[in-house]
Design a protein around this motif. Structure first.
Motif, short mmCIF file in Angstrom:
data_model
loop_
_atom_site.label_atom_id
_atom_site.label_comp_id
_atom_site.label_asym_id
_atom_site.label_seq_id
_atom_site.Cartn_x
_atom_site.Cartn_y
_atom_site.Cartn_z
N MET A 1 14.71 -0.65 -18.15
CA MET A 1 14.59 -1.73 -17.32
C MET A 1 13.42 -0.79 -16.27
O MET A 1 13.54 0.19 -16.06
N THR A 2 12.47 -1.64 -16.30
CA THR A 2 11.30 -1.27 -15.35
C THR A 2 11.32 -1.83 -14.18
O THR A 2 11.59 -3.11 -13.97
N GLY A 3 10.86 -1.20 -12.99
CA GLY A 3 10.88 -2.16 -11.73
C GLY A 3 9.36 -2.01 -11.19
O GLY A 3 8.38 -1.66 -11.80
N THR A 4 9.29 -2.64 -10.24
CA THR A 4 7.71 -2.95 -9.70
C THR A 4 7.59 -1.95 -8.46
O THR A 4 8.42 -1.83 -7.58
N TRP A 5 6.42 -1.47 -8.48
CA TRP A 5 6.15 -0.56 -7.44
C TRP A 5 5.04 -0.97 -6.48
O TRP A 5 4.32 -1.74 -7.29
N THR A 6 4.93 -0.81 -5.26
CA THR A 6 3.73 -1.34 -4.34
C THR A 6 3.02 -0.18 -3.98
O THR A 6 3.48 0.82 -3.50
N VAL A 7 1.75 -0.34 -4.40
CA VAL A 7 0.89 0.81 -3.90
C VAL A 7 -0.05 0.30 -2.65
O VAL A 7 -0.56 -0.64 -2.76
N HIS A 8 -0.21 1.28 -1.79
CA HIS A 8 -1.24 1.17 -0.59
C HIS A 8 -2.03 2.26 -0.44
O HIS A 8 -1.44 3.47 -0.40
N ALA A 9 -3.48 1.91 -0.14
CA ALA A 9 -4.17 3.21 0.14
C ALA A 9 -4.70 2.83 1.63
O ALA A 9 -5.37 1.78 1.94
N ASP A 10 -4.62 4.06 2.66
CA ASP A 10 -5.04 3.53 3.77
C ASP A 10 -6.26 3.95 4.15
O ASP A 10 -6.67 5.20 3.99
N ARG A 11 -7.30 3.10 4.29
CA ARG A 11 -8.94 3.28 4.27
C ARG A 11 -9.25 4.13 5.65
O ARG A 11 -10.18 4.93 5.47
N GLN A 12 -8.44 4.06 6.60
CA GLN A 12 -8.61 4.88 7.81
C GLN A 12 -8.46 6.33 7.48
O GLN A 12 -9.00 7.38 8.06
N LEU A 13 -7.43 6.52 6.76
CA LEU A 13 -7.09 8.13 6.43
C LEU A 13 -7.90 8.60 5.22
O LEU A 13 -8.14 9.76 5.28
N CYS A 14 -8.32 7.74 4.48
CA CYS A 14 -8.94 8.37 3.06
C CYS A 14 -10.42 8.93 3.43
O CYS A 14 -11.31 8.61 4.18
N LEU A 15 -10.46 10.19 2.79
CA LEU A 15 -11.56 10.75 2.66
C LEU A 15 -12.68 10.72 1.59
O LEU A 15 -13.70 11.24 1.65
N GLY A 16 -12.21 9.82 0.79
CA GLY A 16 -13.25 9.26 -0.22
C GLY A 16 -12.96 10.34 -1.55
O GLY A 16 -14.38 10.64 -2.07
N SER A 17 -12.28 11.12 -1.76
CA SER A 17 -12.37 12.17 -2.65
C SER A 17 -12.41 11.63 -4.24
O SER A 17 -13.04 12.43 -4.80
N GLY A 18 -11.88 10.60 -4.35
CA GLY A 18 -12.02 9.98 -5.64
C GLY A 18 -10.74 10.47 -6.55
O GLY A 18 -10.93 10.11 -7.60
#
Length: 74
Positions: A1-18
């Motif tokens: 059984m697989t579940g759903t994950w929710t992903v969030h990226a905070d653009r205020q914190l992001c350094l853009g490392s890629g």
């Protein structure tokens, strides 16, 4: 059984490392030098945990059933 994950990226914190886009390009993209999430709801994928763990700014959060599961050890 697989579940759903929710992903969030905070653009205020992001350094853009890629690093997130390199680990899971189907889910993350760099836009305007910041991470964005292409697919905020996804199935379980250990690469998403890795992306959250390796983010130098800890800008990525992964949740399962509303509970934060990554970054791990934060």
């Amino acid at each position: 059984m697989t579940g759903t994950w929710t992903v969030h990226a905070d653009r205020q914190l992001c350094l853009g490392s890629g690093m997130c886009a390199a680990v899971a390009p189907e889910v993350f993209a760099l836009e305007d030098e910041h991470a964005s999430v292409r697919q905020p709801e996804t199935g379980e994928d250990p690469r998403l945990l890795d992306a959250a763990d390796i983010c130098p700014a800890q800008a990525i959060t992964v949740r399962a059933d509303g509970k934060v599961i990554a970054p791990r050890g934060a």
